[in-house]
Design a protein around this motif. Structure first.
Motif, PDB file in Angstrom:
ATOM      1  N   THR A 122      -4.706   7.666  -3.692  1.00  0.00           N
ATOM      2  CA  THR A 122      -5.920   7.505  -4.221  1.00  0.00           C
ATOM      3  C   THR A 122      -6.144   8.248  -5.466  1.00  0.00           C
ATOM      4  O   THR A 122      -5.767   9.053  -5.669  1.00  0.00           O
ATOM      5  CB  THR A 122      -7.085   7.414  -3.093  1.00  0.00           C
ATOM      6  N   ASP A 141      -7.564   2.697  -4.726  1.00  0.00           N
ATOM      7  CA  ASP A 141      -6.354   2.824  -4.193  1.00  0.00           C
ATOM      8  C   ASP A 141      -5.369   2.613  -5.142  1.00  0.00           C
ATOM      9  O   ASP A 141      -5.484   1.550  -5.983  1.00  0.00           O
ATOM     10  CB  ASP A 141      -6.256   1.518  -3.184  1.00  0.00           C
ATOM     11  N   ARG A 169      -1.854   1.548  -7.233  1.00  0.00           N
ATOM     12  CA  ARG A 169      -0.699   0.677  -6.810  1.00  0.00           C
ATOM     13  C   ARG A 169       0.068   0.485  -8.172  1.00  0.00           C
ATOM     14  O   ARG A 169      -0.415   0.028  -9.085  1.00  0.00           O
ATOM     15  CB  ARG A 169      -1.230  -0.581  -6.445  1.00  0.00           C
ATOM     16  N   ARG A 183      -9.246  -0.610  -6.945  1.00  0.00           N
ATOM     17  CA  ARG A 183      -7.933  -0.389  -7.171  1.00  0.00           C
ATOM     18  C   ARG A 183      -7.429  -0.089  -8.581  1.00  0.00           C
ATOM     19  O   ARG A 183      -8.314  -0.566  -9.336  1.00  0.00           O
ATOM     20  CB  ARG A 183      -7.327  -1.744  -6.665  1.00  0.00           C
ATOM     21  N   LEU A 205     -12.689   0.770  -1.242  1.00  0.00           N
ATOM     22  CA  LEU A 205     -11.727   1.258  -2.139  1.00  0.00           C
ATOM     23  C   LEU A 205     -11.922   0.391  -3.317  1.00  0.00           C
ATOM     24  O   LEU A 205     -11.695  -0.970  -3.075  1.00  0.00           O
ATOM     25  CB  LEU A 205     -10.544   1.717  -1.698  1.00  0.00           C
ATOM     26  N   GLN A 254      -6.654  -4.551   2.367  1.00  0.00           N
ATOM     27  CA  GLN A 254      -7.430  -4.041   1.547  1.00  0.00           C
ATOM     28  C   GLN A 254      -8.564  -3.244   2.394  1.00  0.00           C
ATOM     29  O   GLN A 254      -8.759  -3.582   3.395  1.00  0.00           O
ATOM     30  CB  GLN A 254      -8.255  -5.285   0.778  1.00  0.00           C
ATOM     31  N   ASP A 255      -9.068  -2.290   1.770  1.00  0.00           N
ATOM     32  CA  ASP A 255     -10.111  -1.410   2.140  1.00  0.00           C
ATOM     33  C   ASP A 255     -11.420  -1.682   1.421  1.00  0.00           C
ATOM     34  O   ASP A 255     -11.495  -1.344   0.223  1.00  0.00           O
ATOM     35  CB  ASP A 255      -9.835   0.057   2.322  1.00  0.00           C
ATOM     36  N   GLY A 272      -0.840   4.443  -0.038  1.00  0.00           N
ATOM     37  CA  GLY A 272      -1.618   5.689   0.386  1.00  0.00           C
ATOM     38  C   GLY A 272      -2.095   6.516  -0.593  1.00  0.00           C
ATOM     39  O   GLY A 272      -2.374   7.637  -0.252  1.00  0.00           O
ATOM     40  N   PRO A 281       0.921  -1.071   0.019  1.00  0.00           N
ATOM     41  CA  PRO A 281      -0.065  -0.032   0.054  1.00  0.00           C
ATOM     42  C   PRO A 281       0.873   1.160  -0.020  1.00  0.00           C
ATOM     43  O   PRO A 281       1.848   1.372   0.619  1.00  0.00           O
ATOM     44  CB  PRO A 281      -0.688  -0.174   1.147  1.00  0.00           C
TER      45      PRO A 281
END
Length: 220
Positions: A53, A76, A78, A178, A176, A172-173, A51, A49
């Motif tokens: 977005t 998110d 990545r 990805r 969100l 994971q959230d 941070g 992660p």
């Protein structure tokens, strides 16, 4: 996005050539030898992660995963890191170690080094064993927006609730989605690196364009 899915996606983006996979510094690196250039890319750096977005939609291209929907959501972000180096078999180790070293610098920095365009990476070329070959002049690195694809920066979209773990340590959230994106590593000489420190990344990029520098040449 799981590692095997990432490899398939990255292979779909890369030029044709002889492909191989190596494990370096805790990362998996995909290598393509085109016969004139070597392309190396991480395929599991996205398990970390960062941070970051960004707004996204399921129909965002050029590659889409999930239901066909125009609904927007927060994703998110990545990155996977890749580099392009002129050469062949001799340059494959440099390319592979360079992207692994860049990923390792970000991972081990405690948030001080960011996986985003404009980030200078001091010593990444040295970590990639550039010192082992006296003809190699690239000692440092710069993360930048890729320029090798005409249609913009390739990215893979996963919707909220449909995000697959990229690795055992992935967090994971559920709210969100990805967005996995490609981030290019350009290796720099000592002079280029210090020019960036003095005049900024934009100043360096302007100087490289004016000089007609081939930034894929590790012996420039």
């Amino acid at each position: 996005m799981k590692k095997d899915e990432t490899i398939y996606w990255i292979d779909s983006l890369m030029p044709e050539g002889e492909a191989s996979v190596v494990e370096l510094a805790g990362f998996t690196v995909r290598l393509i030898d085109t016969g004139g250039e070597v392309v190396a890319s991480t395929v599991d750096f996205a398990q970390i992660p960062h941070g970051m977005t960004a707004p996204a939609a399921a129909t965002t291209g050029p590659v889409t995963v999930g239901e066909n929907s125009t609904a927007t959501f927060t994703a998110d972000v990545r990155p996977e890191i890749f580099t392009v180096i002129a050469g062949g078999e001799k340059e494959m180790e440099l390319a592979a170690r360079a992207v692994a070293a860049a990923a390792g610098l970000v991972r081990d920095s405690g948030g001080r080094v960011l996986a985003q365009p404009g980030q200078l990476l001091a010593g990444v070329g040295v970590l990639a064993l550039a010192d082992a070959d006296e003809t190699l002049t690239v000692k440092h690195g710069l993360l930048t927006v890729p320029w090798v694809w005409e249609d913009g920066v390739p990215h893979m979209i996963e919707q909220p609730g449909k995000v697959t773990a990229a690795g055992p340590d992935d967090r994971q959230d559920g709210n969100l989605g990805r967005m996995t994106v490609m981030l290019q590593l350009v290796l720099l000489t000592e002079d280029e690196y210090h020019h960036a420190l003095a005049y900024g990344v934009t100043g360096l990029q302007e100087a490289l364009i004016e000089q007609g520098a081939d930034v894929t040449d590790p012996r420039r």
